[in-house]
Design a protein around this motif. Structure first.
Motif, PDB file in Angstrom:
ATOM      1  N   TRP A 185     -21.317  10.472   8.458  1.00  0.00           N
ATOM      2  CA  TRP A 185     -21.507  11.914   8.294  1.00  0.00           C
ATOM      3  C   TRP A 185     -20.440  12.549   7.398  1.00  0.00           C
ATOM      4  CZ3 TRP A 185     -20.995   9.186  12.821  1.00  0.00           C
ATOM      5  CH2 TRP A 185     -19.726   9.139  13.375  1.00  0.00           C
ATOM      6  N   GLU A 186     -19.356  11.819   7.114  1.00  0.00           N
ATOM      7  CA  GLU A 186     -18.296  12.378   6.270  1.00  0.00           C
ATOM      8  C   GLU A 186     -18.793  12.637   4.845  1.00  0.00           C
ATOM      9  OE1 GLU A 186     -15.583  13.514   7.154  1.00  0.00           O
ATOM     10  OE2 GLU A 186     -15.441  12.762   9.200  1.00  0.00           O
ATOM     11  N   ASP A 200     -21.895  18.128  15.311  1.00  0.00           N
ATOM     12  CA  ASP A 200     -20.567  18.500  14.837  1.00  0.00           C
ATOM     13  C   ASP A 200     -19.637  18.791  16.007  1.00  0.00           C
ATOM     14  OD1 ASP A 200     -18.422  19.257  13.413  1.00  0.00           O
ATOM     15  OD2 ASP A 200     -19.385  20.912  12.341  1.00  0.00           O
ATOM     16  N   ARG A 249     -18.157   6.228   9.790  1.00  0.00           N
ATOM     17  CA  ARG A 249     -18.167   7.679   9.647  1.00  0.00           C
ATOM     18  C   ARG A 249     -19.169   8.141   8.577  1.00  0.00           C
ATOM     19  NH1 ARG A 249     -12.154   9.674   8.950  1.00  0.00           N
ATOM     20  NH2 ARG A 249     -12.257   8.197   7.227  1.00  0.00           N
ATOM     21  N   ARG A 295     -20.354  16.087   4.757  1.00  0.00           N
ATOM     22  CA  ARG A 295     -19.338  17.135   4.861  1.00  0.00           C
ATOM     23  C   ARG A 295     -18.584  17.293   3.544  1.00  0.00           C
ATOM     24  NH1 ARG A 295     -16.946  15.583  10.850  1.00  0.00           N
ATOM     25  NH2 ARG A 295     -18.750  16.301  12.047  1.00  0.00           N
ATOM     26  N   ALA A 296     -18.275  16.177   2.879  1.00  0.00           N
ATOM     27  CA  ALA A 296     -17.552  16.246   1.610  1.00  0.00           C
ATOM     28  C   ALA A 296     -18.407  16.919   0.538  1.00  0.00           C
ATOM     29  CB  ALA A 296     -17.155  14.840   1.169  1.00  0.00           C
ATOM     30  N   GLN A 328     -18.554  20.671   1.127  1.00  0.00           N
ATOM     31  CA  GLN A 328     -17.320  21.393   0.843  1.00  0.00           C
ATOM     32  C   GLN A 328     -17.020  21.475  -0.649  1.00  0.00           C
ATOM     33  OE1 GLN A 328     -13.953  19.805   2.923  1.00  0.00           O
ATOM     34  NE2 GLN A 328     -12.500  21.283   2.074  1.00  0.00           N
ATOM     35  N   GLN A 360     -18.764   4.916  14.273  1.00  0.00           N
ATOM     36  CA  GLN A 360     -17.448   5.548  14.355  1.00  0.00           C
ATOM     37  C   GLN A 360     -16.542   5.091  13.220  1.00  0.00           C
ATOM     38  OE1 GLN A 360     -16.861   8.023  16.329  1.00  0.00           O
ATOM     39  NE2 GLN A 360     -18.900   7.849  17.219  1.00  0.00           N
ATOM     40  N   GLY A 375     -16.284  18.904  15.347  1.00  0.00           N
ATOM     41  CA  GLY A 375     -15.046  19.108  14.603  1.00  0.00           C
ATOM     42  C   GLY A 375     -14.178  20.209  15.192  1.00  0.00           C
TER      43      GLY A 375
END
Length: 418
Positions: A30-31, A169, A28, A34-35, A38, A25, A171
């Motif tokens: 998995w960020e 996910d 993070r 995602r970055a 994107q 947690q 989100g």
């Protein structure tokens, strides 16, 4: 903030240096994925070392009423006659049946690939070093949508770390989609099925998923995976046969001719073609076959012979016998005789009496072959005996053959792929 500036990035290497499983947690992990999704859609080459949770496709999971195999499964159960026969075991068997059908239907939908959206549509090269976490779902979808993928290398099979399997996910987009719909209520049993599917959203891949990938990805030119071997029973196309011998007693549509045809097919084993057979140039893969059944060896050699442009073949940890009596001439089925330049970790046969003749056979059959590495398990053969087996390398006729280098390779130290 740093990744936002890399909109034109085409190549990246990522090392896992943090113990993500200890603090998922706060860390993070998995960020990162995602970055990159994107801000770096132009990525062509990704090199990962360690269990970096980098995913390649969207796998929508909520709301459940939009997932076809979940909605179909809600109305399925074991056939009535089996429920009656199983008695007290019926509930447990029904649960097992539902989970099996869940996996089958999910694989079918993944293979269709209709709802999948790739993060990196230009991806050409994916190299996974060390203990990685590529999921079965991502692997299958790479086979369906990886239009430009030409190189896939995996040093190990994927690692079943719980922190990776349990991540999905949650989100804002997924939550909004769930809140905006009004899915019908599920029974307690089906709720457990949905939750099980959610927890295993990124399932570790196995032999079936790997073969599904190879049977679909036609652009592949270089493929390598080590650390384990594919058992022969997973490699073949298994016929569908009746599950119970007395099925005709309960099934009005029972067809004896169909059962006879299925039994005949079971006798004629088949290895399904791979989509990349016409393009593959390098292959590193191990095969586990029975020492007592020459037919298995012959089928695998013929399967390898389909790769008409293969230049390099590594048979790590394989139990194949490279012998004429075990069908090694199947390598000549396609055009490989004109392209093959290197064979490594060729197992088994060189310990037999005909090793000298087979080296010469390889020399005559593959004019461009320059490197022949013969597998030698140093843990099971002592040094003195090993020298006796290797004596044929000193023969003048072997030294003067067209193969520039014939040598004995030490087998890698046996270790767990995990």
């Amino acid at each position: 903030m740093f990744i936002r500036r890399l909109g034109n990035l085409k190549r990246i290497g990522v090392n896992a240096l943090m113990p993500y499983f200890s603090h998922p947690q706060t860390g993070r992990p998995w960020e990162l994925g995602r970055a990159l999704r994107q801000h770096c859609p132009k990525l062509e080459s990704i090199d990962i070392d360690g269990p970096v949770p980098l995913w390649f496709f969207d796998l929508p999971i909520l709301p459940y009423d939009k997932i076809r195999h979940i909605t179909r499964l809600a109305t399925e159960s074991l056939p009535l006659y089996l429920l009656e026969d199983l008695g007290e075991l019926a509930q447990e068997a029904n649960w097992a049946y539902r989970m099996l059908r869940l996996q089958e239907q999910e694989l079918g939908e993944l293979a269709e690939g209709k709802s999948a959206k790739p993060y990196f549509p230009q991806l050409k090269t994916l190299v996974l070093r060390g203990k990685h976490c590529l999921s079965a779902q991502d692997l299958i979808l790479l086979g369906v949508h990886g239009t430009f993928l030409t190189r896939l290398e995996m040093v190990h099979w994927s690692v079943p770390d719980r922190f990776i399997l349990n991540m999905y996910d949650t989100g804002a987009a997924a939550t909004a989609a769930a809140e905006s719909s009004n899915p019908p209520p599920l029974s307690g049993e089906m709720s457990a099925v949905v939750e099980e599917r959610r927890r295993w959203k990124r399932r570790v891949f196995n032999y079936l998923h790997l073969l599904m990938f190879l049977q679909r990805r036609s652009s592949l030119r270089h493929f390598a995976i080590s650390g384990d071997t594919i058992p022969f029973e997973h490699l073949i196309d298994k016929p569908i046969v009746p599950r119970t011998p007395d099925q005709h007693m309960y099934d009005d549509d029972y067809d004896e001719a169909a059962e006879a045809s299925a039994e005949e097919k079971e006798e004629s084993l088949i290895i399904l073609p791979w989509a990349c057979e016409e393009r593959l140039e390098t292959l590193r893969l191990g095969f586990q076959v029975s020492a007592s059944d020459p037919r298995e060896h012959e089928l695998v050699w013929k399967h390898l012979g389909r790769f008409g442009n293969l230049c390099s073949l590594h048979l790590d940890r394989s139990t194949l016998f490279a012998s004429l009596s075990y069908g090694v001439e199947g390598l000549l089925e396609g055009g490989m005789s004109e392209t093959l330049e290197e064979i490594r970790s060729l197992p088994g046969w060189w310990k037999t009496k005909d090793c000298r003749e087979l080296v010469l056979w390889f020399s005559r059959s593959f004019p461009k072959l320059r490197v022949l590495g013969l597998a030698y398990d140093k843990w099971h053969v002592d040094g003195k005996r090993g020298k006796t087996y290797c004596a044929f390398l000193e023969d003048e006729v072997v030294k003067k053959c067209s193969i520039r280098r014939v040598f004995i390779e030490d087998a890698p130290v046996e270790e767990s792929p995990w």
